[in-house]
Write an enzyme that holds these catalytic residues in place. Structure first.
Site, mmCIF file in Angstrom:
data_model
loop_
_atom_site.group_PDB
_atom_site.id
_atom_site.type_symbol
_atom_site.label_atom_id
_atom_site.label_comp_id
_atom_site.label_asym_id
_atom_site.label_seq_id
_atom_site.Cartn_x
_atom_site.Cartn_y
_atom_site.Cartn_z
ATOM 1 N N TYR A 144 67.025 -18.675 -3.252
ATOM 2 C CA TYR A 144 66.081 -19.765 -3.508
ATOM 3 C C TYR A 144 66.680 -20.691 -4.550
ATOM 4 O O TYR A 144 67.177 -20.240 -5.575
ATOM 5 C CB TYR A 144 64.753 -19.197 -4.027
ATOM 6 C CG TYR A 144 63.705 -20.243 -4.314
ATOM 7 C CD1 TYR A 144 63.128 -20.979 -3.278
ATOM 8 C CD2 TYR A 144 63.279 -20.496 -5.615
ATOM 9 C CE1 TYR A 144 62.155 -21.941 -3.536
ATOM 10 C CE2 TYR A 144 62.305 -21.452 -5.887
ATOM 11 C CZ TYR A 144 61.750 -22.174 -4.848
ATOM 12 O OH TYR A 144 60.784 -23.119 -5.104
ATOM 13 N N ASP A 239 73.853 -21.058 -8.871
ATOM 14 C CA ASP A 239 72.478 -21.262 -9.311
ATOM 15 C C ASP A 239 72.154 -20.118 -10.275
ATOM 16 O O ASP A 239 71.833 -19.004 -9.870
ATOM 17 C CB ASP A 239 71.535 -21.253 -8.108
ATOM 18 C CG ASP A 239 70.078 -21.380 -8.532
ATOM 19 O OD1 ASP A 239 69.806 -21.331 -9.750
ATOM 20 O OD2 ASP A 239 69.220 -21.521 -7.646
ATOM 21 N N LYS A 267 64.512 -21.695 -16.412
ATOM 22 C CA LYS A 267 63.881 -20.490 -16.951
ATOM 23 C C LYS A 267 64.275 -20.205 -18.410
ATOM 24 O O LYS A 267 63.772 -20.884 -19.287
ATOM 25 C CB LYS A 267 64.134 -19.325 -15.998
ATOM 26 C CG LYS A 267 63.528 -19.678 -14.614
ATOM 27 C CD LYS A 267 63.410 -18.562 -13.633
ATOM 28 C CE LYS A 267 62.518 -18.999 -12.475
ATOM 29 N NZ LYS A 267 63.142 -19.076 -11.165
#
Ligand SMILES: *Cc1c(COP(=O)(O)O)cnc(C)c1O
Length: 428
Positions: A144, A239, A267
């Site tokens: 994702y 990522d 995050k």
């Protein structure tokens, strides 16, 4: 446990928010039931609106490395807010956080702050395309990278050639520039590259996957992709929205000793405030506006509250570098405890773990890619999720998500979690 007030709040939310939430996984669609509405949180625990108390294993999906309401981050935000919350002009704070991040992460000289992981990955891909002058990207099924159009792609009928949209609203034109590969399958990547020689700008992946449960890279997988990228003039985009500043101070690039060309963050780098970032060598980053022609911008990018939170977070992990080892130890302890009780009860399972990421799959098959992870998306998982929730343990409400441990978790919390699982599995 009673979820009366959460149920009422969810009904009310549904009248003004689509599906009652602002991000789909929160709605418990996969596991059924009513999402619990959080009232407050501190350390490793939170309390819901009905007054139930939980041990939290999602840590806001990763950012809260030290737990909720972590004092240094809290103080940084409070003090900074008194000086204004946004200016739309440069501040010294941005350079301070950038310098610290650059000093911690291997292979990056310059960094651009954005407001989410989605923005970071979207912009990283635009930069890869602008830099190489090529259009196509390769992504992996089950990885994702946020909700930008280029990533909402599933395997098309001719999986080796084109992707197809997996959300209405994504155009076939966008989909045909995203090729889909199987995680941990280097030959599959080689085939895709060979079939699209000279057209691929970048290969993007989670160096340790966390969005199909936790799936570590097979031995040689990342090294093989690195080599392929070098041979073919393709940029390797890591990522690290999940893994950055979590698996190690330098993220997966440090933990696995692999060099990416562009790295996306999110995050943890925001300490619980909305921050994303992408970073690369000075050469690659020089293509970004205003230095170069690849456009990217943001009204709230580099927001002073967000920068202050990120700076406090990264400063704290530099001050306390053992945090990564402590987290890995706690995760291994949880792994051992869960494994033991599952084995004793003869329940088919696979547990994957890397650093402070861990996932339990209700399948005896090795979970190495999206298809094998999907085997664990079954009624057993839902029973487990709700059984643990009722015992005060909040796990990710989807079989495709990793747990994220935080350092506020005590061994007592872990023992209580293992005891809850023992009780649940003894009546399985
Ligand atoms: C969470 C996540 C994203 C998206 O970040 P948002 O801040 O939710 O937009 C991208 N990539 C990975 C690996 C993620 O885990």
């Amino acid at each position: 446990m009673r979820y009366q007030r959460s149920s009422a709040l969810f009904r009310e939310a549904n009248t003004v928010l689509p599906g009652g939430v602002n991000s789909p996984v929160r709605a418990f669609k996969a596991v059924g039931g009513t999402p619990v509405f959080v009232k407050e949180a501190s350390g490793a625990h939170f309390t819901d609106e009905d007054g139930n108390r939980y041990i939290d294993y999602i840590s806001s999906w990763g950012p809260l490395l030290f737990g909720h309401a972590f004092e240094p981050v809290l103080q940084a935000v409070i003090q900074r807010a008194k000086k204004g919350t946004s200016y739309g002009m440069p501040t010294a704070l941005e350079t301070e956080l950038a310098s610290l991040a650059v000093s911690m992460v291997p292979n990056i000289d310059k960094i651009r702050f954005v407001n989410s992981g989605t923005e970071a990955c979207m912009s990283a891909i635009r930069l890869a395309r602008g830099y190489t002058g090529k259009h196509k990207i390769i992504k992996f099924a089950g990885c994702y990278h946020g909700h930008a159009d280029a990533f909402l792609i599933q395997a098309g009928s001719g999986a080796v050639t084109f992707g197809s949209p997996n959300s209405p609203g994504v155009t076939p034109g966008t989909a045909q520039d995203t090729l889909l590969a199987r995680y941990n399958d280097l030959n599959n990547v080689r085939e895709l590259v060979a079939a699209n020689r000279g057209e691929i700008a970048g290969i993007i992946l989670e160096p340790v996957a966390g969005n199909m449960g936790c799936i570590p890279p097979a031995s040689g997988f990342l090294e093989g992709i690195r080599e392929l990228c070098d041979e073919e003039g393709i940029l390797l985009v890591f990522d690290e929205v999940m893994t950055g500043f979590r698996l190690a101070a330098g993220g997966a690039q440090q933990a696995l000793n692999i060099k990416a060309d562009i790295t996306a963050f999110g995050k943890v780098i925001g300490g619980g405030l909305p921050v994303g970032a992408f970073a690369a060598s000075a050469d690659i980053m020089s293509h970004l506006a205003p230095e170069g022609p690849v456009y990217q911008a943001g009204t709230l990018s580099g927001n002073p509250l967000a920068m202050a939170a990120g700076l406090a977070m990264l400063t704290e992990m530099n001050r306390d570098p053992e945090v990564f080892e402590r987290l890995a130890d706690k995760t291994a302890y949880l792994h051992k405890g869960l494994e033991k009780t599952l084995q004793e009860r003869g329940i088919p399972h696979t547990i994957n773990r890397f650093g402070s990421m861990i996932s339990l799959h209700f399948t005896a098959e090795a979970v190495v890619d999206f298809d094998s992870a999907a085997l664990g998306n079954n009624p057993d998982f839902n029973r487990y999720f709700h059984g643990m929730l009722d015992r005060g343990v909040y796990l990710p409400p989807s079989a495709f998500e990793s747990y994220f441990l935080n350092d506020a978790l005590s061994y007592e919390d872990l023992d209580n979690t293992i005891a809850a699982a023992e009780e649940l599995f003894s009546n399985w």
